[in-house]
Design a protein around this motif. Structure first.
Motif, PDB file in Angstrom:
ATOM      1  N   VAL A 111       0.853  -1.327   0.041  1.00  0.00           N
ATOM      2  CA  VAL A 111       0.034  -0.069  -0.012  1.00  0.00           C
ATOM      3  C   VAL A 111       0.836   1.364  -0.053  1.00  0.00           C
ATOM      4  N   GLY A 112       0.103   2.320  -0.524  1.00  0.00           N
ATOM      5  CA  GLY A 112       0.917   3.485  -0.440  1.00  0.00           C
ATOM      6  C   GLY A 112       0.032   4.487   0.446  1.00  0.00           C
ATOM      7  N   GLN A 113       0.396   4.987   1.463  1.00  0.00           N
ATOM      8  CA  GLN A 113      -0.600   5.728   2.337  1.00  0.00           C
ATOM      9  C   GLN A 113       0.034   7.231   2.635  1.00  0.00           C
ATOM     10  N   ASP A 114       1.230   7.787   1.908  1.00  0.00           N
ATOM     11  CA  ASP A 114       1.543   8.902   2.299  1.00  0.00           C
ATOM     12  C   ASP A 114       0.519  10.051   2.266  1.00  0.00           C
ATOM     13  N   GLU A 115       0.802  10.969   3.101  1.00  0.00           N
ATOM     14  CA  GLU A 115      -0.318  12.091   2.989  1.00  0.00           C
ATOM     15  C   GLU A 115      -0.366  12.762   1.625  1.00  0.00           C
TER      16      GLU A 115
ATOM     17  N   SER B 250      -3.757  15.107  -0.563  1.00  0.00           N
ATOM     18  CA  SER B 250      -4.577  16.515  -0.568  1.00  0.00           C
ATOM     19  C   SER B 250      -5.930  15.872  -0.292  1.00  0.00           C
ATOM     20  N   PRO B 251      -6.738  16.634   0.409  1.00  0.00           N
ATOM     21  CA  PRO B 251      -8.309  16.537   0.385  1.00  0.00           C
ATOM     22  C   PRO B 251      -9.094  16.794  -0.973  1.00  0.00           C
ATOM     23  N   ARG B 252      -8.146  17.478  -1.666  1.00  0.00           N
ATOM     24  CA  ARG B 252      -8.936  18.172  -2.915  1.00  0.00           C
ATOM     25  C   ARG B 252      -9.218  16.903  -3.961  1.00  0.00           C
ATOM     26  N   ARG B 253     -10.448  16.843  -4.768  1.00  0.00           N
ATOM     27  CA  ARG B 253     -10.700  15.659  -5.532  1.00  0.00           C
ATOM     28  C   ARG B 253     -10.891  16.178  -6.939  1.00  0.00           C
ATOM     29  N   CYS B 254     -10.452  17.532  -7.318  1.00  0.00           N
ATOM     30  CA  CYS B 254     -10.646  17.797  -8.692  1.00  0.00           C
ATOM     31  C   CYS B 254     -10.273  17.022  -9.815  1.00  0.00           C
ATOM     32  N   GLY B 255     -11.045  16.833 -10.815  1.00  0.00           N
ATOM     33  CA  GLY B 255     -10.978  16.012 -12.020  1.00  0.00           C
ATOM     34  C   GLY B 255      -9.575  15.874 -12.561  1.00  0.00           C
ATOM     35  N   GLY B 256      -8.967  14.895 -13.134  1.00  0.00           N
ATOM     36  CA  GLY B 256      -7.558  15.151 -13.588  1.00  0.00           C
ATOM     37  C   GLY B 256      -6.564  14.480 -12.916  1.00  0.00           C
ATOM     38  N   GLN B 257      -6.734  14.286 -11.647  1.00  0.00           N
ATOM     39  CA  GLN B 257      -5.638  13.853 -10.846  1.00  0.00           C
ATOM     40  C   GLN B 257      -5.314  12.185 -11.263  1.00  0.00           C
ATOM     41  N   GLY B 258      -6.376  11.880 -11.460  1.00  0.00           N
ATOM     42  CA  GLY B 258      -6.147  10.329 -11.841  1.00  0.00           C
ATOM     43  C   GLY B 258      -5.445  10.225 -13.402  1.00  0.00           C
ATOM     44  N   ASP B 259      -5.399  11.129 -14.243  1.00  0.00           N
ATOM     45  CA  ASP B 259      -4.716  11.143 -15.341  1.00  0.00           C
ATOM     46  C   ASP B 259      -3.131  11.404 -15.045  1.00  0.00           C
TER      47      ASP B 259
ATOM     48  N   CYS C 282       4.991   5.849  -7.878  1.00  0.00           N
ATOM     49  CA  CYS C 282       3.806   6.798  -8.287  1.00  0.00           C
ATOM     50  C   CYS C 282       2.951   7.255  -7.372  1.00  0.00           C
ATOM     51  N   SER C 283       2.514   6.215  -6.310  1.00  0.00           N
ATOM     52  CA  SER C 283       1.933   6.953  -4.915  1.00  0.00           C
ATOM     53  C   SER C 283       2.698   7.671  -4.197  1.00  0.00           C
ATOM     54  N   GLU C 284       3.899   7.444  -4.202  1.00  0.00           N
ATOM     55  CA  GLU C 284       4.702   8.606  -3.154  1.00  0.00           C
ATOM     56  C   GLU C 284       4.695   9.821  -4.130  1.00  0.00           C
ATOM     57  N   LEU C 285       5.080   9.951  -5.450  1.00  0.00           N
ATOM     58  CA  LEU C 285       5.146  11.071  -5.732  1.00  0.00           C
ATOM     59  C   LEU C 285       3.683  12.011  -6.136  1.00  0.00           C
ATOM     60  N   VAL C 286       2.842  11.151  -6.472  1.00  0.00           N
ATOM     61  CA  VAL C 286       1.476  11.935  -6.714  1.00  0.00           C
ATOM     62  C   VAL C 286       1.048  12.451  -5.431  1.00  0.00           C
ATOM     63  N   ARG C 287       0.807  11.787  -4.396  1.00  0.00           N
ATOM     64  CA  ARG C 287       0.440  11.941  -3.068  1.00  0.00           C
ATOM     65  C   ARG C 287       1.189  13.322  -2.582  1.00  0.00           C
ATOM     66  N   ARG C 288       2.448  13.416  -2.746  1.00  0.00           N
ATOM     67  CA  ARG C 288       3.456  14.245  -2.507  1.00  0.00           C
ATOM     68  C   ARG C 288       3.144  15.555  -3.019  1.00  0.00           C
ATOM     69  N   LEU C 289       2.939  15.363  -4.325  1.00  0.00           N
ATOM     70  CA  LEU C 289       2.570  16.423  -5.278  1.00  0.00           C
ATOM     71  C   LEU C 289       1.146  16.956  -5.098  1.00  0.00           C
ATOM     72  N   ALA C 290       0.452  16.275  -4.746  1.00  0.00           N
ATOM     73  CA  ALA C 290      -1.028  16.886  -4.255  1.00  0.00           C
ATOM     74  C   ALA C 290      -0.786  17.651  -2.939  1.00  0.00           C
ATOM     75  N   LYS C 291      -0.120  16.806  -2.193  1.00  0.00           N
ATOM     76  CA  LYS C 291      -0.136  17.646  -0.788  1.00  0.00           C
ATOM     77  C   LYS C 291       0.659  19.086  -0.973  1.00  0.00           C
ATOM     78  N   THR C 292       1.630  19.000  -1.548  1.00  0.00           N
ATOM     79  CA  THR C 292       2.393  20.490  -1.963  1.00  0.00           C
ATOM     80  C   THR C 292       1.622  21.355  -2.511  1.00  0.00           C
ATOM     81  N   THR C 293       0.979  20.728  -3.675  1.00  0.00           N
ATOM     82  CA  THR C 293       0.331  21.850  -4.378  1.00  0.00           C
ATOM     83  C   THR C 293      -1.152  22.329  -3.607  1.00  0.00           C
TER      84      THR C 293
END
Lengths: 318, 318
Positions: B235-239, B241-250, B280-291
Motif C-alpha cells: 500500500v501507498g499511504q503517504d499524506e 490532498s483532500p481536494r478531489r478535482c478531476g484530472g488527478q487520476g490522469d 507513483c503513489s509516493e510522487l503523486v500524493r506528495r505532489l497533491a499535498k504540496t500543491t
C-alpha cells in the motif's frame, strides 16, 4: 573566528563573480553576430524568416523553430504548413504569420519577401510534399538564400541522394545523429554510424559527407560538428544539458537560420557558415544548460524559449 | 553579538537541512527509479510514450496523462485521439505529438516506436473504439510492453469480462474506487464495494480481483493498493490532498507509465510493478499535498503539473 568567516565569504563571492564573468565571455561568437539595434531600423531590417513545416501530425516543431527565430531577433516570422496544422500553430502565438497550404504555387511567391528559410520541421513525409521540397531547393539555389534544412527536410534530401542532388552553397543541413547516420549510409555507404564512439571518426565522416553533398553541415550530437564542403571541421562543445526532450532540435534550426542570415551580411559564405554554426552551438547549449539548471529533469523545450530573453540580456551585458 | 548571530544562523541552517532531508527521505521509491541523466543520452533514451485517449467530449484527460509523463522525464510523448480532439490537445502544448484518428490500422504501426502505453484517459465509450481497444491489448501482450490502463479503458475491459479476458502480464490497471467496485462486481460478483470502510477487506478484494484478472492493479483510494496476480498486496499511504478535482487520476496514469517503464528496465516484471506503484503513489500524493498547501481549496490539476519540476528538483537534491 568572525573575520575568518567574512574572509571566507569574500573568497566565495569572488569565485562566484569569476565564474560569472568567464561564463559570459564564452558567448563571443553569439555577440559578434547579434545585430546592433538602433532607432533607425525598420520592421524587417533584422530579418524576415520563413519556416516551412507543420503537418497533420506535427505542429510543435515548426512553432519551436519559428518562435526561436523571433525571440532571437527576427522581425517577421512566417510559417508555411499543411492546412490542418495552421489553426493550431496560430493558436500557439499571435506573433507568427501562418499560411495554411503547401502548394508550391502558393508558397513560392511568398518566399520572395523573406531573407532566410528553415525547411523541414514537422514537414511530414507525405509524397504530396515532395514537389514543394524540390521547388524550395531550386529557389534557394537561384536566390542564394540562407537556408537551414532539418528533420523531414533531411528525409526528403536523403530520398533524393540516389537520383543525384545539387550542392546548396547557401544552406546548412542540421542532422541529429540518427539523421546523420542515415545520410552517411545513403551518400557514403557507411553503415552503423550510430555505434561510433570515437569523436575524430565522426568528424571525419561529417567532413566527407559535407564534401560529397557539396553542402555545409551542423551535426548535432554530444559535440556539435560544423563542416563545409572544403572539408574543414569546427566543433562546438560547450556544456549543454543532459535532458533530451523533443523540440530542442527545432530551437537549433530557428536559431541557426538567424545567425546564418546575420553572418552572411558580415562575411563570405564559408566564413558565415562557420560563424553561424559556432554561435548557434554556443547559444543553444548555454540555453539548455541554464534552463536545466533552473528546471531540472522536468525541463521541456518551452522552458528554453522562456529562458532566452534573460540569456540574451546577459550576452548584451544588461 | 556578531558571533552570537553567526551561531544562530548556523542553528537555523542546521534546522533547515534537517527539515529538508526528513521530507526528502520519504521519496526513496521515486529516487530509485528516476534515470540518471548524462550527456551521452540520445532523444528517446529516457522513454517514448503513447497516450491513447481523447474523444469528442474529453480532451483534458489525455493531455494531463501526456504532460505528466513528459515532465517526469519522457523524451517524446505521442497522443492518439479522436479527430475532433486533436487540435485542442495540440493547442494545450506544442511539446506533444498528437495524431488525429483512432483507426487501428493507423494507430498500431505508430505504437511500434513507443516504449510504454497509457490506454484510456478520455477515450470515451463509443462502440467504434472497441476494435482499437482489443487490438492494443493484443499488441501489448505480444510485445510485452509496459502499459497502464485507466478510465474508459477499464470500462471496455469491464465490458469484456463476461466474454473472458486475457491476462496482461506487462500492464497495470489503475481503477479509482468507482471503477474498482464495477470490476469487483463483474469479475467477482461482489456488490456494494463502494460501501466498504474496512481497509483490510478492500485489500483482500483487490488481491482477489488481481488474481482473477491475471493483471496487476493500482487501486486509487484513501490508501493506494498495489497488488499483483500472485495476491501480494502493498500500500501507498503517504499524506496527499483532500481536494478531489478531476484530472488527478490522469496525472497518476502518466506518472505510473513512466515509472513502470523505468522499473521494467531494472528488475523482473512483478518487482517492477511493485516498485513503479510505490513510486507513483509516493510522487503523486506528495505532489497533491504540496500543491494543496500552496493553492488551497482552489487547487486544480494544472497547478499540480506546475509544481512537478520543483518537487523533482527536491528529490534530486538540487
Amino acid at each position: 573566528m568572525v573575520s575568518h568567516s567574512i574572509a571566507m565569504l569574500e573568497i566565495l563571492l569572488f569565485l562566484l563573480l569569476i565564474g560569472k564573468s568567464s561564463e559570459t565571455s564564452s558567448m563571443e561568437h553569439v555577440r559578434k553576430l547579434l545585430p546592433v539595434l538602433t532607432t533607425s531600423l525598420r520592421k524587417g531590417s533584422c530579418g524576415k524568416i520563413a519556416v516551412i513545416g507543420g503537418s497533420v501530425e506535427y505542429t510543435g516543431a515548426p512553432y519551436f523553430a519559428a518562435i526561436s527565430a523571433l525571440k532571437l531577433g527576427a522581425d517577421l516570422v512566417y510559417v508555411m504548413c499543411a492546412p490542418e496544422a495552421a489553426p493550431v500553430i496560430k493558436s500557439f502565438s499571435p506573433e507568427l504569420i501562418v499560411y495554411p497550404g503547401l502548394d508550391p504555387d502558393a508558397v513560392l511567391p511568398k518566399l520572395e519577401r523573406v531573407d532566410a528559410i528553415v525547411l523541414g520541421p514537422g514537414l511530414g513525409r507525405s509524397p504530396h510534399v515532395a514537389p514543394l521540397f524540390d521547388k524550395v531547393v531550386d529557389f534557394v539555389i537561384n536566390k542564394n538564400l540562407p537556408m537551414v534544412m532539418d528533420a523531414d527536410g533531411l528525409w526528403f534530401l536523403n530520398e533524393s541522394i540516389s537520383k543525384g542532388i545539387k550542392p546548396l552553397p547557401s544552406a546548412i543541413l542540421t542532422p541529429n545523429m540518427v539523421e546523420f547516420s542515415r545520410l552517411c549510409e545513403s551518400a557514403l555507404g557507411e553503415k552503423d554510424v550510430l555505434k561510433i564512439k570515437d569523436q575524430s571518426k565522426l568528424e571525419d565522416l561529417a567532413s566527407r559527407l559535407s564534401t560529397r553533398l557539396g553542402t555545409s553541415l551542423f551535426v548535432k550530437g554530444k559535440v556539435d560538428i560544423i563542416t563545409n564542403p572544403d572539408g574543414k571541421v569546427t566543433v562546438g562543445q560547450d556544456e549543454g544539458s543532459p535532458r533530451r526532450c523533443g523540440g530542442q532540435g527545432d530551437v537549433s534550426s530557428g536559431t541557426l537560420a538567424m545567425f546564418l542570415l546575420w553572418a552572411t551580411r558580415q562575411s563570405s559564405a564559408e566564413e558565415a557558415k562557420n560563424a553561424a554554426g559556432l554561435a548557434c552551438s554556443e547559444l543553444v547549449r548555454r540555453l539548455a544548460k541554464t534552463t536545466y539548471g533552473k528546471m531540472g529533469r522536468s525541463m521541456i523545450t518551452t522552458d528554453m524559449i522562456n529562458e532566452l530573453p534573460a540569456l540574451l540580456r546577459e550576452v548584451d551585458g544588461k
